[in-house]
Design an enzyme around this catalytic site. Structure first.
Site, PDB file in Angstrom:
ATOM      1  N   ARG A 154     -81.712 -18.670 -38.295  1.00  0.00           N
ATOM      2  CA  ARG A 154     -81.839 -20.100 -38.566  1.00  0.00           C
ATOM      3  C   ARG A 154     -83.271 -20.587 -38.782  1.00  0.00           C
ATOM      4  O   ARG A 154     -83.490 -21.561 -39.493  1.00  0.00           O
ATOM      5  CB  ARG A 154     -81.233 -20.905 -37.406  1.00  0.00           C
ATOM      6  CG  ARG A 154     -79.729 -20.779 -37.273  1.00  0.00           C
ATOM      7  CD  ARG A 154     -79.232 -21.516 -36.045  1.00  0.00           C
ATOM      8  NE  ARG A 154     -79.385 -22.957 -36.139  1.00  0.00           N
ATOM      9  CZ  ARG A 154     -78.492 -23.777 -36.708  1.00  0.00           C
ATOM     10  NH1 ARG A 154     -77.399 -23.286 -37.248  1.00  0.00           N
ATOM     11  NH2 ARG A 154     -78.707 -25.072 -36.751  1.00  0.00           N
ATOM     12  N   TYR A 155     -84.241 -19.966 -38.149  1.00  0.00           N
ATOM     13  CA  TYR A 155     -85.551 -20.619 -38.045  1.00  0.00           C
ATOM     14  C   TYR A 155     -86.680 -19.956 -38.820  1.00  0.00           C
ATOM     15  O   TYR A 155     -87.401 -20.614 -39.561  1.00  0.00           O
ATOM     16  CB  TYR A 155     -85.938 -20.741 -36.559  1.00  0.00           C
ATOM     17  CG  TYR A 155     -84.905 -21.445 -35.718  1.00  0.00           C
ATOM     18  CD1 TYR A 155     -84.213 -22.552 -36.214  1.00  0.00           C
ATOM     19  CD2 TYR A 155     -84.582 -20.996 -34.441  1.00  0.00           C
ATOM     20  CE1 TYR A 155     -83.251 -23.202 -35.454  1.00  0.00           C
ATOM     21  CE2 TYR A 155     -83.622 -21.646 -33.668  1.00  0.00           C
ATOM     22  CZ  TYR A 155     -82.953 -22.743 -34.181  1.00  0.00           C
ATOM     23  OH  TYR A 155     -82.001 -23.366 -33.436  1.00  0.00           O
ATOM     24  N   HIS A 188     -99.970 -45.761 -23.280  1.00  0.00           N
ATOM     25  CA  HIS A 188     -98.866 -45.743 -22.303  1.00  0.00           C
ATOM     26  C   HIS A 188     -97.546 -46.161 -22.954  1.00  0.00           C
ATOM     27  O   HIS A 188     -96.625 -46.600 -22.258  1.00  0.00           O
ATOM     28  CB  HIS A 188     -99.174 -46.647 -21.105  1.00  0.00           C
ATOM     29  CG  HIS A 188    -100.570 -46.507 -20.599  1.00  0.00           C
ATOM     30  ND1 HIS A 188    -100.966 -45.505 -19.748  1.00  0.00           N
ATOM     31  CD2 HIS A 188    -101.696 -47.236 -20.860  1.00  0.00           C
ATOM     32  CE1 HIS A 188    -102.259 -45.623 -19.491  1.00  0.00           C
ATOM     33  NE2 HIS A 188    -102.721 -46.660 -20.158  1.00  0.00           N
ATOM     34  N   SER A 244     -74.465 -37.456 -36.628  1.00  0.00           N
ATOM     35  CA  SER A 244     -73.691 -37.324 -35.398  1.00  0.00           C
ATOM     36  C   SER A 244     -72.233 -37.110 -35.753  1.00  0.00           C
ATOM     37  O   SER A 244     -71.709 -37.739 -36.681  1.00  0.00           O
ATOM     38  CB  SER A 244     -73.845 -38.590 -34.536  1.00  0.00           C
ATOM     39  OG  SER A 244     -72.866 -38.632 -33.513  1.00  0.00           O
ATOM     40  N   ARG A 275     -86.142 -30.251 -33.251  1.00  0.00           N
ATOM     41  CA  ARG A 275     -86.169 -28.788 -33.298  1.00  0.00           C
ATOM     42  C   ARG A 275     -87.594 -28.270 -33.151  1.00  0.00           C
ATOM     43  O   ARG A 275     -87.825 -27.246 -32.495  1.00  0.00           O
ATOM     44  CB  ARG A 275     -85.555 -28.291 -34.611  1.00  0.00           C
ATOM     45  CG  ARG A 275     -85.453 -26.777 -34.691  1.00  0.00           C
ATOM     46  CD  ARG A 275     -84.773 -26.314 -35.963  1.00  0.00           C
ATOM     47  NE  ARG A 275     -83.346 -26.636 -35.931  1.00  0.00           N
ATOM     48  CZ  ARG A 275     -82.506 -26.368 -36.938  1.00  0.00           C
ATOM     49  NH1 ARG A 275     -82.964 -25.786 -38.045  1.00  0.00           N
ATOM     50  NH2 ARG A 275     -81.233 -26.666 -36.843  1.00  0.00           N
ATOM     51  N   GLN A 307    -104.944   4.194 -22.413  1.00  0.00           N
ATOM     52  CA  GLN A 307    -104.072   4.717 -23.460  1.00  0.00           C
ATOM     53  C   GLN A 307    -103.759   3.651 -24.508  1.00  0.00           C
ATOM     54  O   GLN A 307    -103.527   3.962 -25.659  1.00  0.00           O
ATOM     55  CB  GLN A 307    -102.766   5.226 -22.843  1.00  0.00           C
ATOM     56  CG  GLN A 307    -101.881   5.974 -23.835  1.00  0.00           C
ATOM     57  CD  GLN A 307    -100.616   6.499 -23.195  1.00  0.00           C
ATOM     58  OE1 GLN A 307     -99.525   6.097 -23.535  1.00  0.00           O
ATOM     59  NE2 GLN A 307    -100.773   7.413 -22.240  1.00  0.00           N
TER      60      GLN A 307
END
Length: 477
Positions: free
Chosen positions: A13-14, A152, A282, A296, A234
């Site tokens: 999806r992304y 604020h 929706s 998202r 290593q």
């Protein structure tokens, strides 16, 4: 796509195809073979009995990886590197004996990780530049459009829509500098051996320290790097992964800041992210236009910022010259951080390319609050007209409280200006008060700040990266 097993949303999806390929199995194993070729060439140049025919055979099969043989061998030996050494040897019988000569698994594993992270940072850099390009157009378009500032999340002194966008851009500029800095500092591990002492190569070169010293710089040059890390166990220091993921977490934070502002502005109906003609906001409320792209961005950003803890913890728990508890973790944490940031930046490009500004709503909100903000100017005008500052200050305070109660308790319009006009102590005419209600009087030098920022900060970045501009992002909604 298989439907009977877990599939990562980062892939489905992304993240873009470009970023997915960088961390694909095919890219990894092709890079292993490039490293084996570089090692063989360097060892030949330093005098080991390796022939041109052997190297040509390795090059002939650099990309046609025999995955079936490698997978079958791994089921027997339970070691991915040795499985691919074996599979490569099946294709290159003459070179079979010199593949991976003197090296340990981290020679291909760790060097490949560095190479892939550098390529991934290049793609991140490209997309960051394109986010800035989109925002620069937006900032310039709305540099003089007054809007309420908020401290604020309470109405404060006005700014402009374009000036607010420069705050987002400055965050991304800081990220861009960090990407460049970390990318430029990446070095290869080189070929250091099992504990970093290069003992196997000292044996191969019959005690010739100069030849052992020459090995790493020659491999680095062949792989397009300036240098290798001078010492190691290593593995390369896992602090490198920490540095890289901290950069990605910074980008995620910048994107979240912008996306959060857009989500709040969309609630106010002042700015709206792109919404496609047939998009459903929706399943229950057909009228809704949810800021799903910005949501998202915030969601993926939260994942990246949390994921950045992984390499930090891993770095601190590497015992002595190495331990293997890094392996499973970094196979997940590093690629997924890049895939998530890639998805975030694609969303940022998409959102900034199609932001909709509702200037009438902005103006309405501005004018509802401006009488309170104009009181300082009104006070100065009234003093110029002969009033006493201390008395007028107290009167404005009382009238402001009265107007505020009317707005909050009765839901009526702000009538502060009417109250001031009706009070003879202010000695101000209606046209004087109307003049105080011009929003452009309260935005300071915001338009100039935008112009200066775009000219001195953003333009040099875009000019220097002209060849990567024009990236468009496809979003899977």
């Amino acid at each position: 796509m298989p439907t009977d097993r877990y599939s990562s949303p980062l892939s489905e999806r992304y993240a873009s195809r470009e970023m997915q390929y960088i961390f694909s199995q095919d890219k990894k194993f092709r890079t292993w073979r490039r490293l084996w070729i570089a090692l063989a060439e360097t060892e030949k140049e330093l005098g080991l009995p390796i022939t041109d025919e052997q190297i040509e055979e390795l090059k002939a099969h650099a990309d046609d990886i025999n995955y079936d043989e490698a997978r079958a061998r791994e089921r027997i030996v339970r070691h991915d590197v040795m499985s691919h050494v074996y599979a490569y040897g099946l294709q290159c019988p003459r070179a079979k004996g010199i593949i991976h000569l003197g090296a340990t698994s981290c020679y291909v594993g760790d060097n490949t990780d560095i190479i892939l992270m550098r390529e991934a940072l290049d793609l991140v850099h490209t997309k960051l530049v394109n986010v800035l390009a989109g925002l620069s157009v937006f900032a310039d378009t709305y540099k003089s459009t007054p809007t309420l500032g908020f401290t604020h999340f309470q109405p404060a002194q006005p700014t402009t829509v374009g000036k607010r966008a420069t705050l987002w851009m400055q965050e991304f500029c800081l990220d861009l500098e960090e990407v460049k800095h970390v990318r430029a500092g990446l070095k290869l591990l080189g070929s250091k051996g099992t504990t970093g002492t290069q003992a196997s190569f000292l044996e191969l070169f019959e005690g010739d320290v100069d030849k052992v010293d020459a090995l790493d710089p020659m491999i680095a040059e062949k792989m397009g790097f300036d240098a290798c890390y001078p010492v190691s166990g290593q593995t390369y220091s896992r602090k490198v992964d920490t540095m890289v993921l901290n950069v990605l977490a910074g980008i995620a934070a910048s994107a979240m800041k912008m996306a959060t502002d857009i989500r709040l502005l969309q609630h106010l109906k002042e700015v709206e992210e792109p919404f496609e003609k047939s998009q459903i906001g929706s399943s229950a409320m057909a009228y809704k236009r949810n800021p799903m792209r910005s949501e998202r961005i915030c969601s993926l950003a939260r994942y990246v910022m949390a994921d950045a803890l992984n390499p930090a913890i891993t770095s601190g728990t590497q015992w002595f010259e190495r331990t293997l508890d890094d392996s499973a973790n970094k196979r997940i944490s590093v690629p997924e951080a890049f895939l998530a940031v890639d998805g975030i930046l694609d969303l940022c490009i998409n959102v900034t390319d199609g932001l909709k500004v509702y200037t009438k709503v902005i103006e309405k909100h501005m004018m509802a609050e401006l009488p309170f903000m104009a009181t300082e100017n009104i006070l100065m005008d009234a003093v110029k007209a002969g009033g006493d500052r201390q008395e007028l200050h107290e009167k404005i305070r009382e009238l402001s409280m009265q107007a505020g109660r009317r707005v909050k308790e009765e839901g009526l319009d702000n009538n502060l200006l009417e109250l001031i006009a009706a009070d003879p102590a202010f000695n101000l005419k209606e046209e004087d008060l109307k003049a105080a209600m011009d929003p452009s009087r309260y935005i300071g030098i915001a338009p100039h700040q935008v112009e200066r920022f775009l000219a001195t900060v953003i333009k040099p970045v875009l000019d220097a990266n002209r060849d990567v501009l024009g990236v468009k992002a496809e979003i899977n909604v």
